[in-house]
Design a protein around this motif. Sequence first.
Motif, PDB file in Angstrom:
ATOM      1  N   SER A 411       0.841  -1.208  -0.114  1.00 43.48           N
ATOM      2  CA  SER A 411       0.045   0.106   0.000  1.00 43.48           C
ATOM      3  C   SER A 411       0.896   1.377  -0.173  1.00 43.48           C
ATOM      4  O   SER A 411       1.956   1.052   0.368  1.00 43.48           O
ATOM      5  N   TYR A 433      -2.949  -3.409  -2.227  1.00 42.04           N
ATOM      6  CA  TYR A 433      -3.516  -4.489  -2.629  1.00 42.04           C
ATOM      7  C   TYR A 433      -3.144  -5.233  -1.304  1.00 42.04           C
ATOM      8  O   TYR A 433      -2.361  -5.281  -0.437  1.00 42.04           O
ATOM      9  N   ARG A 435      -3.754  -9.343  -0.026  1.00 39.61           N
ATOM     10  CA  ARG A 435      -3.862 -10.766  -0.337  1.00 39.61           C
ATOM     11  C   ARG A 435      -3.865 -11.516   0.983  1.00 39.61           C
ATOM     12  O   ARG A 435      -3.284 -11.677   1.801  1.00 39.61           O
ATOM     13  N   THR A 441      -6.829 -11.941  -3.983  1.00 38.26           N
ATOM     14  CA  THR A 441      -6.298 -10.449  -3.830  1.00 38.26           C
ATOM     15  C   THR A 441      -7.506  -9.520  -4.087  1.00 38.26           C
ATOM     16  O   THR A 441      -8.336  -9.527  -4.960  1.00 38.26           O
ATOM     17  N   SER A 442      -7.551  -8.551  -3.112  1.00 38.30           N
ATOM     18  CA  SER A 442      -8.416  -7.368  -2.978  1.00 38.30           C
ATOM     19  C   SER A 442      -7.549  -6.165  -3.160  1.00 38.30           C
ATOM     20  O   SER A 442      -6.608  -5.928  -2.758  1.00 38.30           O
ATOM     21  N   LYS A 443      -8.353  -5.332  -4.218  1.00 35.58           N
ATOM     22  CA  LYS A 443      -7.638  -4.019  -4.518  1.00 35.58           C
ATOM     23  C   LYS A 443      -8.529  -2.810  -3.878  1.00 35.58           C
ATOM     24  O   LYS A 443      -9.634  -2.948  -4.207  1.00 35.58           O
ATOM     25  N   ASP A 470     -12.080  -3.423  -5.348  1.00 38.44           N
ATOM     26  CA  ASP A 470     -12.354  -4.387  -6.286  1.00 38.44           C
ATOM     27  C   ASP A 470     -13.251  -3.684  -7.431  1.00 38.44           C
ATOM     28  O   ASP A 470     -12.926  -2.773  -7.807  1.00 38.44           O
TER      29      ASP A 470
END
Length: 613
Positions: A411, A433, A435, A441-443, A470
Amino acid sequence: MWKWISVILWSNALLAQTVSFDWEQGLTSQELEQLQDELSAYEANPLALNSATIHELSAHPLISTTEAISIKRYIDEAGALLDWGELCEAHGINGQWIEARKPYLALDENEGYSLKTRGRTKVKASVGIQVDDPTKKGYIDNEYQGIPAQVQGKLEIKNHPYAFYWRWQQDAGEPIHSIRKGIIDHHSFNLQWNGGKTWFVSLGDYRLGHSTGILFGVGFGSAIPQKVGQIHTFFNPNTAISSASEFGTYRGVLARYQRNNWKLQLNLGKDNADARLSDGWVESYPSTGSHRTSTELQRKSAVTNWHEGIYIEKTWKMLRLFWAGHLLYFEKSRLSFRLASSMGGQFIYGTHFLDAELSTDHDNRLAFGMSYSKSFGDASLGMKIRRSAVDYQPSAQNANGLLFSGGGERSAIVLFEYGWKKHSLCGTAYGGYQRKPEWVTSKTRGWQLEYAYHNRGVEAGSRLRSRNKDESQSLHLRNYIKTTALNVEIGVRSDFHWSHPKNGTSMIATSCEFQIPGGKLRADMFYFSSGMDELPVWLMMRTTSMQMSVLRFSKSGAGINVYGGVQLSSTLKLEIRGMVNREFNSKSRGSGLDETPGGLKWAFNFELHYALR
């Protein structure tokens, strides 16, 4: 950790200083306990401003990084502070700031000497009860094995150089245990010996993640910085604090020796942690410490984790460096033993502030964090980057060396802050991101813009936040105004959270607080309306000294919260609080075993506090 907390302090000559949190705050009960305990330590031994280093100033929970730099710069230029009024000459410091922090600060070391005098005993004791809703499904189905009431208490005894802390808590629905198991579900104690500025030894229980370097269950993106000082991670050896931890109890010994700007800290202990087991191995560590059902009781103290740590620190005028080493043993874990180390420090020159840490373990996993800020008169600029692996992060929230959490993170945050006269403006951009252990994986990315106005008796502000996670996007707007006149404080706040102009959640809340001789009365009224359950708004209200209330609204309804506190005698104080709110057109409320019929939610608290000084 506490640099981002905006607190309102009021003094009471008969009781210990109390911290009251405003609407804008979102502290967990664990964080609330930690802040109160830290302030109690500073109340007994105030920080001497004239002799404090920049690192000691910035480590104080009520002094931000920029305030520490400003205070230190003025003291260096003036030679010393001769009276409290002179502190107003430091940039960003005013009379209101000084009065709120006076109980926890001193100009010189001899000011607080009477508090340290050998043989002077101070005692504080509290007991409280919170009634739970007996119509919850867990009580009706006899799944909860205890009564619908939470009871808790704490005891502090100080007689320099010794101090003793004991905290106990029995959550609603938890059964009473046998005498051999301690009767109450949770006990924690701590015995301390303070040998002045050189030696400190503590034996007992610690908050998990506090003094141990181990912390479970930290999420990403939950706290967006609102000031430059909030982007910094502070690497401070921790004091030992007894606590009603929700995740387990770390029990051990901590010893610290410091002299000539060197500091050495050793700790050894074990943590009886709650855990979910699968085929005899730890599957996960639960995020709550509830022990109400037979399944939850099976998880209680299911594993024992050991930790040995060493921490070495050296401080110069502008630089502080540290190294920490850790040997950890996790029972019933596929990676039982872990060797890890971390190194880092802080560098302060003028208005430049840089801190960084690099951590690694025997599997060659790396974690890195770095923050930098610079002040330009009334303006400040800050940035922060973090990189960590799954289940491994650099120290945060004052956990030296290691932070085991729920996911990996990469980040970056950039922040700009500007203040003029009675106004302040802050803009933040962030992205990263995360994980998670299941390798999903989440953005997340977004921005925030916040404006605040402070004048005599008037505070107002507005915050606009955009977040993309996301494939979803949301926008949140908060406005508030608060005014104080004579003995009355009145506030109004509104929240709007939406993903589309036609779909969103809104809330408006009003508060009124009236100071009476020996106490105060407060009422909060709120109305909330929702178009989407996925877009909640949150409301945190002042409750009692040992309780807090954080409400999540994602439907439509209304409610009221009432609080009263009164001084019964020179040593006794009584606090009573009641809250009720109803969701409109709801057949039930809550989920799982906490589900109740209808849309009603209520709470009642009763607490009695004793203090002898």
